[in-house]
Scaffold this active site. Structure first.
Site, PDB file in Angstrom:
ATOM      1  N   TYR A  60       0.947  -1.002   0.023  1.00  0.00           N
ATOM      2  CA  TYR A  60       0.096  -0.134  -0.066  1.00  0.00           C
ATOM      3  C   TYR A  60       0.989   1.077  -0.105  1.00  0.00           C
ATOM      4  O   TYR A  60       1.880   1.355   0.655  1.00  0.00           O
ATOM      5  CB  TYR A  60      -0.849  -0.003   1.250  1.00  0.00           C
ATOM      6  CG  TYR A  60      -2.026  -0.795   1.187  1.00  0.00           C
ATOM      7  CD1 TYR A  60      -2.828  -1.076   2.319  1.00  0.00           C
ATOM      8  CD2 TYR A  60      -2.585  -1.757   0.232  1.00  0.00           C
ATOM      9  CE1 TYR A  60      -3.948  -1.955   2.492  1.00  0.00           C
ATOM     10  CE2 TYR A  60      -3.396  -2.434   0.396  1.00  0.00           C
ATOM     11  CZ  TYR A  60      -4.095  -2.522   1.309  1.00  0.00           C
ATOM     12  OH  TYR A  60      -5.356  -3.526   1.412  1.00  0.00           O
ATOM     13  N   LYS A  63     -12.634  -5.386  -4.137  1.00  0.00           N
ATOM     14  CA  LYS A  63     -12.144  -6.194  -2.905  1.00  0.00           C
ATOM     15  C   LYS A  63     -10.437  -6.186  -3.257  1.00  0.00           C
ATOM     16  O   LYS A  63      -9.990  -6.059  -4.302  1.00  0.00           O
ATOM     17  CB  LYS A  63     -12.359  -7.776  -2.973  1.00  0.00           C
ATOM     18  CG  LYS A  63     -13.661  -7.844  -2.465  1.00  0.00           C
ATOM     19  CD  LYS A  63     -14.113  -7.379  -1.191  1.00  0.00           C
ATOM     20  CE  LYS A  63     -15.624  -7.611  -0.799  1.00  0.00           C
ATOM     21  NZ  LYS A  63     -16.346  -6.802  -1.391  1.00  0.00           N
ATOM     22  N   ASP A  64      -9.820  -5.972  -1.963  1.00  0.00           N
ATOM     23  CA  ASP A  64      -8.305  -5.573  -2.267  1.00  0.00           C
ATOM     24  C   ASP A  64      -7.655  -6.764  -2.744  1.00  0.00           C
ATOM     25  O   ASP A  64      -7.941  -8.147  -2.587  1.00  0.00           O
ATOM     26  CB  ASP A  64      -8.091  -5.323  -0.581  1.00  0.00           C
ATOM     27  CG  ASP A  64      -6.445  -5.105  -0.525  1.00  0.00           C
ATOM     28  OD1 ASP A  64      -6.068  -4.415  -1.327  1.00  0.00           O
ATOM     29  OD2 ASP A  64      -5.991  -5.326   0.770  1.00  0.00           O
ATOM     30  N   LYS A  65      -6.281  -6.425  -3.167  1.00  0.00           N
ATOM     31  CA  LYS A  65      -5.229  -7.472  -3.719  1.00  0.00           C
ATOM     32  C   LYS A  65      -4.697  -8.114  -2.388  1.00  0.00           C
ATOM     33  O   LYS A  65      -4.604  -9.500  -2.690  1.00  0.00           O
ATOM     34  CB  LYS A  65      -4.430  -6.619  -4.642  1.00  0.00           C
ATOM     35  CG  LYS A  65      -3.371  -7.743  -5.046  1.00  0.00           C
ATOM     36  CD  LYS A  65      -2.097  -7.018  -5.678  1.00  0.00           C
ATOM     37  CE  LYS A  65      -1.075  -7.805  -6.281  1.00  0.00           C
ATOM     38  NZ  LYS A  65      -0.172  -7.410  -7.161  1.00  0.00           N
TER      39      LYS A  65
END
Length: 337
Positions: free
Chosen positions: A8, A82-84
């Site tokens: 991130y 949705k997040d990786k």
């Protein structure tokens, strides 16, 4: 220790000191499951599937389905991105596909489970919330509610700047910040067609860029509003965000757009000052070059409830309403400690 969000970008350009919390060392340490109410039957125009993916974001997973099923992107619908950096389970509808075709999908980062058929695609309105299971290295104090900030994953590396550039109609700057093969290929043939280059990008991704800028503005206004309601001893500043030690009354704050009509004079003043600093007007959100990307005002709760909060064997579980971020809850936990 520092809170760990590998891959991130820290949107606020700071390292946030955390008292004890270390999480997200591997995707398995951060598990997300959609809470959704689906009605299925034995036939219909849309196949519903349960998609579990690891270390892939939703749009990349959709590209894999698109390629393996040999169907256009518009045939695939879902309730949320949705997040990786997680193991996530979500529900997807695919038009004009049969169960036997879905059984042929093979990919090491994807698992598919056929649910049934329907005559309606899955949409954002279908989603009720998300259940999170996070590996945590200590037992936290129970959190019953939190400020509903957008999390870092909403912003990524350049999302806010790209979104602002699109809203300001600086399409050249926007495309320079976007890493997209189709756009780059388009510009080789038409070097100055920046609008055409942006049109090569998935519409959902373009919306994400614009929404990222709206979310950035919302976070700043929400922070300033909370700060105005509390004494200095009643909140903690972490970067640009304000985390409360005391309850704050819930209000609805708009994600600002061209059609925003302010009902709260305090929020209107905060937005007016912020937009002036950003050199942005409400009319800038009218993007005539992309009429299908017209953002509209939506209202977002300042405070949301945290439900089913529990901790056992280093696993923290809880549920949040749709659109709320577990990473923000983790920061609330640090404040509570």
């Amino acid at each position: 220790n520092l809170i760990q969000f590998p891959n991130y970008i820290n949107f606020f350009n700071i390292n946030i000191p955390m008292k004890k919390i270390i999480l997200k060392q591997t995707p398995q340490d951060f598990i997300v499951e959609e809470i959704i109410n689906l009605k299925t039957s034995k036939e219909g125009n849309y196949a519903y599937i349960k998609l579990t993916k690891e270390n892939l974001n939703t749009l990349d997973a959709v590209k894999i389905l698109e390629a393996q099923l040999r169907i256009p992107r518009r045939f695939i619908s879902f309730a949320g991105l949705k997040d990786k950096q997680a193991v996530t389970t979500q529900y997807i509808s695919i038009q004009n596909i049969k169960e036997e075709q879905l059984n042929k999908i093979k990919h090491p980062q994807i698992q598919i489970q056929f649910i049934g058929y329907s005559n309606k695609p899955i949409s954002l309105g279908t989603l009720e919330g998300n259940k999170f299971t996070i590996t945590l290295n200590f037992k936290p104090k129970t959190i019953a509610e939190m400020v509903n900030y957008f999390g870092e994953q909403r912003f990524s590396k350049n999302n806010v700047e790209i979104g602002k550039s699109i809203i300001k109609k600086d399409f050249k700057k926007a495309i320079e910040l976007i890493d997209n093969y189709s756009s780059t290929f388009h510009l080789k043939d038409k070097p100055n067609d920046f609008i055409g280059a942006i049109k090569q990008i998935d519409k959902k991704l373009i919306s994400l860029y614009i929404n990222s800028y709206q979310s950035y503005l919302w976070n700043k206004v929400a922070s300033e509003y909370i700060k105005s309601k509390l004494k200095k001893t009643e909140y903690i500043e972490q970067g640009l965000l304000i985390f409360t030690k005391k309850k704050v009354k819930n209000i609805e704050i708009p994600l600002v757009s061209f059609d925003t009509e302010f009902k709260n004079k305090e929020i209107e003043k905060l937005y007016t000052n912020l937009l002036e600093q950003e050199n942005i007007s409400l009319r800038d959100f009218l993007i005539r070059q992309f009429p299908d990307q017209l953002p509209i005002t939506t209202l977002r709760n300042l405070i949301v409830k945290v439900k089913n909060f529990s901790w056992k064997n280093n696993k923290l579980t809880f549920t949040l309403p749709k659109g709320s971020y577990a990473t923000i809850l983790i920061k609330h936990i640090e404040v509570a400690e």
